[in-house]
Design a protein around this motif. Sequence first.
Motif, mmCIF file in Angstrom:
data_model
loop_
_atom_site.group_PDB
_atom_site.id
_atom_site.type_symbol
_atom_site.label_atom_id
_atom_site.label_comp_id
_atom_site.label_asym_id
_atom_site.label_seq_id
_atom_site.Cartn_x
_atom_site.Cartn_y
_atom_site.Cartn_z
ATOM 1 N N LEU A 52 13.557 37.424 6.309
ATOM 2 C CA LEU A 52 12.467 36.562 5.587
ATOM 3 C C LEU A 52 11.188 37.291 4.979
ATOM 4 O O LEU A 52 10.859 36.873 3.974
ATOM 5 C CB LEU A 52 12.164 35.650 6.781
ATOM 6 C CG LEU A 52 13.075 34.717 7.421
ATOM 7 C CD1 LEU A 52 12.774 33.888 8.622
ATOM 8 C CD2 LEU A 52 13.653 33.795 6.373
ATOM 9 N N ALA A 53 11.051 38.407 5.403
ATOM 10 C CA ALA A 53 9.747 39.108 4.920
ATOM 11 C C ALA A 53 10.319 39.829 3.596
ATOM 12 O O ALA A 53 9.403 40.514 2.791
ATOM 13 C CB ALA A 53 9.234 39.936 5.882
ATOM 14 N N GLU A 54 11.692 40.076 3.161
ATOM 15 C CA GLU A 54 12.045 40.895 2.234
ATOM 16 C C GLU A 54 12.458 40.083 1.197
ATOM 17 O O GLU A 54 12.580 40.177 0.061
ATOM 18 C CB GLU A 54 13.267 41.604 2.579
ATOM 19 C CG GLU A 54 13.111 42.625 3.707
ATOM 20 C CD GLU A 54 12.355 43.963 3.059
ATOM 21 O OE1 GLU A 54 12.531 44.078 1.996
ATOM 22 O OE2 GLU A 54 11.583 44.692 3.951
ATOM 23 N N LEU A 55 12.877 38.756 1.415
ATOM 24 C CA LEU A 55 13.650 37.703 0.427
ATOM 25 C C LEU A 55 12.412 37.562 -0.723
ATOM 26 O O LEU A 55 13.048 37.427 -1.868
ATOM 27 C CB LEU A 55 14.139 36.496 0.872
ATOM 28 C CG LEU A 55 15.235 36.491 1.685
ATOM 29 C CD1 LEU A 55 15.746 35.530 2.572
ATOM 30 C CD2 LEU A 55 16.737 36.727 0.624
ATOM 31 N N PRO A 56 11.289 37.464 -0.504
ATOM 32 C CA PRO A 56 10.278 37.004 -1.552
ATOM 33 C C PRO A 56 10.314 38.044 -2.500
ATOM 34 O O PRO A 56 10.316 38.029 -4.020
ATOM 35 C CB PRO A 56 8.938 36.853 -0.905
ATOM 36 C CG PRO A 56 9.152 36.580 0.486
ATOM 37 C CD PRO A 56 10.602 37.012 0.849
ATOM 38 N N TYR A 57 10.369 39.414 -2.046
ATOM 39 C CA TYR A 57 10.538 40.777 -3.122
ATOM 40 C C TYR A 57 11.822 40.588 -4.241
ATOM 41 O O TYR A 57 11.813 40.930 -5.145
ATOM 42 C CB TYR A 57 10.318 41.678 -2.497
ATOM 43 C CG TYR A 57 8.818 41.922 -1.654
ATOM 44 C CD1 TYR A 57 7.860 41.848 -2.190
ATOM 45 C CD2 TYR A 57 8.903 41.809 -0.300
ATOM 46 C CE1 TYR A 57 6.506 41.891 -1.687
ATOM 47 C CE2 TYR A 57 7.787 41.816 0.551
ATOM 48 C CZ TYR A 57 6.611 42.024 -0.295
ATOM 49 O OH TYR A 57 5.484 41.762 0.507
ATOM 50 N N VAL A 58 13.069 40.009 -3.361
ATOM 51 C CA VAL A 58 14.167 39.975 -4.101
ATOM 52 C C VAL A 58 14.105 38.691 -5.171
ATOM 53 O O VAL A 58 14.409 38.926 -6.036
ATOM 54 C CB VAL A 58 15.236 39.563 -3.108
ATOM 55 C CG1 VAL A 58 16.614 39.183 -3.742
ATOM 56 C CG2 VAL A 58 15.578 40.674 -2.095
ATOM 57 N N LEU A 59 13.354 37.686 -4.703
ATOM 58 C CA LEU A 59 13.214 36.420 -5.616
ATOM 59 C C LEU A 59 12.295 36.835 -6.827
ATOM 60 O O LEU A 59 12.726 36.330 -8.111
ATOM 61 C CB LEU A 59 12.665 35.443 -4.931
ATOM 62 C CG LEU A 59 13.519 34.513 -4.125
ATOM 63 C CD1 LEU A 59 12.616 33.463 -3.294
ATOM 64 C CD2 LEU A 59 14.456 33.932 -4.793
ATOM 65 N N VAL A 60 11.510 37.689 -6.545
ATOM 66 C CA VAL A 60 10.498 38.075 -7.965
ATOM 67 C C VAL A 60 11.487 38.887 -9.066
ATOM 68 O O VAL A 60 10.677 38.722 -10.243
ATOM 69 C CB VAL A 60 9.333 38.684 -7.785
ATOM 70 C CG1 VAL A 60 8.466 37.978 -6.986
ATOM 71 C CG2 VAL A 60 9.532 39.956 -7.216
ATOM 72 N N GLU A 61 12.316 39.162 -8.818
ATOM 73 C CA GLU A 61 13.218 40.057 -9.731
ATOM 74 C C GLU A 61 14.150 39.208 -10.323
ATOM 75 O O GLU A 61 14.941 39.717 -11.345
ATOM 76 C CB GLU A 61 13.876 41.326 -9.004
ATOM 77 C CG GLU A 61 12.934 42.231 -8.228
ATOM 78 C CD GLU A 61 12.275 43.056 -9.277
ATOM 79 O OE1 GLU A 61 12.376 43.144 -10.386
ATOM 80 O OE2 GLU A 61 11.147 43.186 -8.759
ATOM 81 N N ASP A 76 4.690 28.392 3.623
ATOM 82 C CA ASP A 76 4.680 27.412 4.638
ATOM 83 C C ASP A 76 5.371 27.853 6.108
ATOM 84 O O ASP A 76 5.196 27.111 6.947
ATOM 85 C CB ASP A 76 5.123 26.084 4.255
ATOM 86 C CG ASP A 76 4.419 25.489 2.994
ATOM 87 O OD1 ASP A 76 3.090 25.338 2.811
ATOM 88 O OD2 ASP A 76 5.204 24.718 2.055
ATOM 89 N N HIS A 77 5.685 29.316 5.796
ATOM 90 C CA HIS A 77 6.534 29.714 6.983
ATOM 91 C C HIS A 77 5.591 30.049 8.309
ATOM 92 O O HIS A 77 4.275 30.338 8.053
ATOM 93 C CB HIS A 77 7.072 30.967 6.687
ATOM 94 C CG HIS A 77 8.375 31.255 7.508
ATOM 95 N ND1 HIS A 77 8.107 31.952 8.705
ATOM 96 C CD2 HIS A 77 9.497 30.918 7.625
ATOM 97 C CE1 HIS A 77 9.341 32.251 9.250
ATOM 98 N NE2 HIS A 77 10.149 31.477 8.626
ATOM 99 N N GLY A 86 5.072 36.301 0.981
ATOM 100 C CA GLY A 86 5.462 35.074 -0.304
ATOM 101 C C GLY A 86 4.043 35.213 -1.222
ATOM 102 O O GLY A 86 4.205 35.149 -2.268
ATOM 103 N N ILE A 87 2.964 35.583 -0.497
ATOM 104 C CA ILE A 87 1.667 35.572 -1.252
ATOM 105 C C ILE A 87 2.040 36.768 -2.364
ATOM 106 O O ILE A 87 1.611 36.586 -3.741
ATOM 107 C CB ILE A 87 0.449 35.885 -0.380
ATOM 108 C CG1 ILE A 87 0.320 34.606 0.499
ATOM 109 C CG2 ILE A 87 -0.666 36.084 -1.124
ATOM 110 C CD1 ILE A 87 -0.998 34.711 1.427
ATOM 111 N N GLU A 88 2.380 37.960 -1.802
ATOM 112 C CA GLU A 88 2.367 39.171 -2.844
ATOM 113 C C GLU A 88 3.270 38.707 -3.901
ATOM 114 O O GLU A 88 3.024 39.215 -5.050
ATOM 115 C CB GLU A 88 2.865 40.284 -1.993
ATOM 116 C CG GLU A 88 1.598 40.890 -1.179
ATOM 117 C CD GLU A 88 2.140 42.276 -0.227
ATOM 118 O OE1 GLU A 88 2.815 43.136 -0.832
ATOM 119 O OE2 GLU A 88 1.898 42.075 1.130
ATOM 120 N N ALA A 89 4.468 38.138 -3.566
ATOM 121 C CA ALA A 89 5.472 37.688 -4.426
ATOM 122 C C ALA A 89 4.951 36.835 -5.596
ATOM 123 O O ALA A 89 5.203 36.838 -6.842
ATOM 124 C CB ALA A 89 6.674 37.325 -3.964
#
Length: 149
Positions: A52-61, A76-77, A86-89
């Motif tokens: 869950l903490a890795e997925l935002p970084y995948v999404l930005v790509e 909202d997690h 999520g914020i960083e992404a």
Amino acid sequence: VDALVEILGSEEPQARHTAGLMLEDIAFERFKEVALGIERALDRLPPDHLALAELPYVLVEIPEPGVPKLLHRFLDHPNEEVVAAGIEACVELGDPVSVSKLSRLEKDTRLVELEEEEDDGGHDGSVTIGELAKEARLMLEAIGQEDRP
């Protein structure tokens, strides 16, 4: 997609990296399937699951218009590490729509540990979600100002 998300939660860095790359590749062809898999992960995985903490970084790509909306679900997690990712992404994505979502988090007092960088001037490595959200909001507002004529 569910299997790759599970691997993304592995303790092995190489396995996480490979799973992330594969998710990105699949998303270029079939974003909706990946998005649905990520939504399932948000709903079913334990709050402290590493994926869950890795997925935002995948999404930005992934260059898809649905990415910001999906990223906002991470804000909202209940787990502060997931929210911080999520914020960083959101900042990395540079989407000004995220400003209002980040503003809501500015009073959040949960602490997150930041990875210490050599040039950080000796900071203690922890920050509140609220401080992180405020800094992110200010960065996105500055980007928005640059885009205006």
